[in-house]
Enzyme design. Structure first.
Site, PDB file in Angstrom:
ATOM      1  N   GLN A 193     -80.469  10.510 -14.267  1.00 21.53           N
ATOM      2  CA  GLN A 193     -80.348  11.726 -15.076  1.00 21.53           C
ATOM      3  C   GLN A 193     -81.684  12.460 -15.218  1.00 21.53           C
ATOM      4  OE1 GLN A 193     -78.134  11.237 -18.721  1.00 21.53           O
ATOM      5  NE2 GLN A 193     -79.064  13.031 -19.670  1.00 21.53           N
ATOM      6  N   HIS A 242     -72.929   7.299 -19.350  1.00 25.63           N
ATOM      7  CA  HIS A 242     -73.171   6.518 -18.134  1.00 25.63           C
ATOM      8  C   HIS A 242     -72.221   5.331 -18.087  1.00 25.63           C
ATOM      9  CE1 HIS A 242     -77.145   8.358 -16.932  1.00 25.63           C
ATOM     10  NE2 HIS A 242     -76.924   8.898 -18.129  1.00 25.63           N
ATOM     11  N   CYS A 281     -72.355   2.866 -16.184  1.00 26.40           N
ATOM     12  CA  CYS A 281     -73.063   1.594 -16.015  1.00 26.40           C
ATOM     13  C   CYS A 281     -73.421   0.990 -17.371  1.00 26.40           C
ATOM     14  CB  CYS A 281     -74.315   1.772 -15.148  1.00 26.40           C
ATOM     15  SG  CYS A 281     -75.494   2.976 -15.773  1.00 26.40           S
ATOM     16  N   CYS A 304     -74.851   7.164 -10.462  1.00 19.92           N
ATOM     17  CA  CYS A 304     -76.120   6.498 -10.762  1.00 19.92           C
ATOM     18  C   CYS A 304     -76.584   5.729  -9.523  1.00 19.92           C
ATOM     19  CB  CYS A 304     -75.897   5.553 -11.936  1.00 19.92           C
ATOM     20  SG  CYS A 304     -77.157   4.303 -12.133  1.00 19.92           S
ATOM     21  N   GLU A 305     -77.826   5.941  -9.137  1.00 22.36           N
ATOM     22  CA  GLU A 305     -78.309   5.288  -7.912  1.00 22.36           C
ATOM     23  C   GLU A 305     -78.557   3.793  -8.091  1.00 22.36           C
ATOM     24  OE1 GLU A 305     -83.114   6.003  -7.888  1.00 22.36           O
ATOM     25  OE2 GLU A 305     -81.858   7.616  -7.164  1.00 22.36           O
ATOM     26  N   HIS A 306     -78.560   3.312  -9.327  1.00 22.54           N
ATOM     27  CA  HIS A 306     -78.827   1.889  -9.552  1.00 22.54           C
ATOM     28  C   HIS A 306     -77.584   1.019  -9.363  1.00 22.54           C
ATOM     29  CE1 HIS A 306     -82.202   3.551 -12.280  1.00 22.54           C
ATOM     30  NE2 HIS A 306     -82.653   3.349 -11.057  1.00 22.54           N
ATOM     31  N   HIS A 307     -76.417   1.532  -9.769  1.00 25.75           N
ATOM     32  CA  HIS A 307     -75.185   0.750  -9.659  1.00 25.75           C
ATOM     33  C   HIS A 307     -74.078   1.486  -8.922  1.00 25.75           C
ATOM     34  CE1 HIS A 307     -77.254  -0.753 -13.337  1.00 25.75           C
ATOM     35  NE2 HIS A 307     -76.996  -1.917 -12.753  1.00 25.75           N
TER      36      HIS A 307
END
Length: 197
Positions: A125, A153, A155, A84-87
Site C-alpha cells: 500500500q 488487507h 493477509c 499484496c506482494e508478500h502473500h
C-alpha cells in the site's frame, strides 16, 4: 477493460504451474471440479496484474488540457483492488486524490485509470500511494498533489493476526500540500458525510 484479447504471453505456462501448485497442496488437479481451475486462475492472475503492460503517464497525457483553473481538484472514493506482494492476497479500499493545476488539467476518469493501473500489479500500500502521487506530479506538473489510501488487507484478515476490521491509511503529498492548511482542507473535503450525490 476486460476484452477477449486481454491475456498476455505465457498463459499456458502459468496454468501448468497452477496445476502443479494444486497437486502440491494435496489435491487431484484432474478431479472434475479442478480440471479447468489452473487455466481459470492463470487468466485471473493476468487480469489482476494487467497494470504491468500499461503506461499510466500515457493515460494522463492522452487527456491533457490547457486550463487556467488553479484551485484544488479532488477525485475521491476511487474503489481499488490489488494483490499484496508478500502473500499474493487481495487488499482493497478507497483512494482519494487531489491536485492543484498549474496551467493543465486532465480528464477526471484518467485519475481513476492511473489508480487502476498501479493497483493491478503486485503491490504494498505504501508504494501504491507513492506511485500514484509521483505519476500525477511528473506528468501534470501541478502546484501540488496529495493521495490518501484507506484499505483492508486480507493477509491480516484471513491469516496471521486475523483482525477483520483493521483499516490501513497511507498518504503522500508534495508541493502546495506541504502546507498544513492545504492538507487540512483536502482531508475535510474527503471526510464530509453530507456531500452524497
Amino acid at each position: 477493460m476486460n476484452s477477449g484479447n486481454e491475456y498476455r504471453e505465457g498463459l499456458d505456462e502459468l496454468a501448468e504451474h497452477y496445476k502443479k501448485v494444486i497437486e502440491l497442496l494435496g489435491e487431484d488437479p484432474d478431479r472434475e471440479g479442478l480440471q479447468k481451475t489452473p487455466m481459470r486462475v492463470a487468466k485471473a492472475m493476468q487480469v489482476l496484474t494487467r497494470g504491468y503492460s500499461m503506461d499510466p503517464h500515457r493515460v494522463l497525457l492522452d487527456a491533457l488540457f490547457e486550463e487556467k483553473y488553479s484551485q484544488m481538484v479532488i477525485v475521491k472514493d476511487i474503489d481499488f483492488f490489488s494483490l499484496c506482494e508478500h502473500h499474493m492476497l487481495p487488499f482493497y479500499g478507497k483512494v482519494h486524490v487531489a491536485y492543484i493545476p498549474n496551467g493543465h488539467i486532465t480528464g477526471l476518469s484518467k485519475i481513476a485509470r492511473v489508480v487502476d493501473i498501479f493497483s493491478h500489479r503486485l503491490q504494498v500500500q505504501e508504494r501504491l500511494t507513492l506511485q500514484i502521487k509521483e505519476c500525477i506530479q511528473e506528468t501534470l506538473k501541478p502546484l501540488g498533489v496529495m493521495v490518501v489510501i484507506e484499505a483492508k488487507h486480507m493477509c491480516m484478515q484471513m491469516r496471521g493476526v486475523e483482525k477483520q476490521n483493521s483499516i490501513t491509511t497511507t498518504s503522500e503529498f508534495c508541493g502546495a500540500f506541504n502546507q498544513a492548511k492545504t492538507r487540512e482542507e483536502f482531508m475535510n473535503l474527503i471526510n464530509r458525510g453530507d456531500n452524497k450525490l
